[in-house]
Design an enzyme around this catalytic site. Structure first.
Site, PDB file in Angstrom:
ATOM      1  N   ILE A  58       1.092  -1.045   0.249  1.00 48.13           N
ATOM      2  CA  ILE A  58       0.299  -0.335  -0.240  1.00 48.13           C
ATOM      3  C   ILE A  58       0.632   1.196  -0.227  1.00 48.13           C
ATOM      4  O   ILE A  58       1.648   1.469   0.613  1.00 48.13           O
ATOM      5  CB  ILE A  58      -0.941   0.279   1.446  1.00 48.13           C
ATOM      6  CG1 ILE A  58      -2.254   1.745   1.161  1.00 48.13           C
ATOM      7  CG2 ILE A  58      -0.401   0.127   2.261  1.00 48.13           C
ATOM      8  CD1 ILE A  58      -2.675   1.027   2.666  1.00 48.13           C
ATOM      9  N   SER A  59       0.336   1.881  -1.053  1.00 47.45           N
ATOM     10  CA  SER A  59       1.527   3.192  -1.427  1.00 47.45           C
ATOM     11  C   SER A  59       1.563   4.090   0.296  1.00 47.45           C
ATOM     12  O   SER A  59       0.735   3.997   1.153  1.00 47.45           O
ATOM     13  CB  SER A  59       1.587   3.714  -2.269  1.00 47.45           C
ATOM     14  OG  SER A  59       1.899   3.124  -3.649  1.00 47.45           O
TER      15      SER A  59
END
EC number: 2.1.1.77
Length: 208
Positions: A58-59
């Site tokens: 997840i960025s």
């Protein structure tokens, strides 16, 4: 009323140059802890990328905000996301536009993301299990396309699925990656390099 941790993150993002208040409001509205494993919940509001399994991440919130801001969205924007992943970026987009199309090559991640989005009452998203390199031709053209993994070069299919005036934002490269913004204007593609980044690779094909 946002929590102290959320407020601290928003202030950090502003200090890093994020100016679009609608994007910041969307980040504040989406509970990032719902998109990570329980083991990482305490770090959900830290400005870092986190693993979500299957070799994906997840960025970090800064990169989510930066890429979203670069899309120059309006509520009417037709948006395609390549790489649904956890569904977090999808949820941010769903708060900003009337409908989001999202493609994920790993079916397990697609189903998890759909469940999370449904649990948050975000029903303005269509997801598809498929090869992100090919985009979603049946739903094209798009005003905005965002890619959350890095191909070695810009996929031609994604460029051709941009509408006139549309914007494609994606990381490009292998060992050295750069965030690029592609704008379609008058039959031409104008490409700007934004900044150095680090993303997982955009793999061709799809997984069951």
């Amino acid at each position: 009323m946002v929590s102290r941790r959320v407020q601290a993150l928003l202030e950090q993002l502003r200090a890093q140059g994020i100016q679009d208040e609608q994007v910041l409001n969307a980040l504040a509205a989406v509970p990032r802890e719902k998109f990570v494993d329980e083991a990482f919940e305490q770090k959900a509001w830290d400005n870092i990328a986190l693993p979500i399994g299957q070799g994906q991440t997840i960025s970090q919130p800064y990169m989510v905000a930066r890429m979203t801001e670069l899309l120059e969205l309006t509520p009417q924007s037709r948006v395609l996301e390549i790489g649904t992943g956890s569904g977090y970026q999808t949820a941010i987009l769903a708060h900003l536009v009337q409908h989001v199309c999202s493609v994920e090559r790993i079916k397990g991640l697609q189903w998890q993301a759909r469940r999370r989005l449904k649990n948050l009452d975000l029903h303005n998203v269509s997801t598809r299990h498929g090869d992100g390199w090919q985009g979603w031709q049946a739903r094209a053209p798009f005003d905005a396309i965002i890619v959350t993994a890095a191909p070695p070069e810009i996929p031609t299919a994604l460029m051709t699925q941009l509408d006139e005036g549309g914007i494609l934002v994606l990381p490009v490269g292998e060992e050295h990656q750069y965030l690029k913004r592609v704008r379609r204007r008058g039959g031409e593609f104008i490409i700007d390099t934004v900044e150095a980044v680090r993303f997982v690779p955009l793999v061709k094909g799809e997984l069951a």
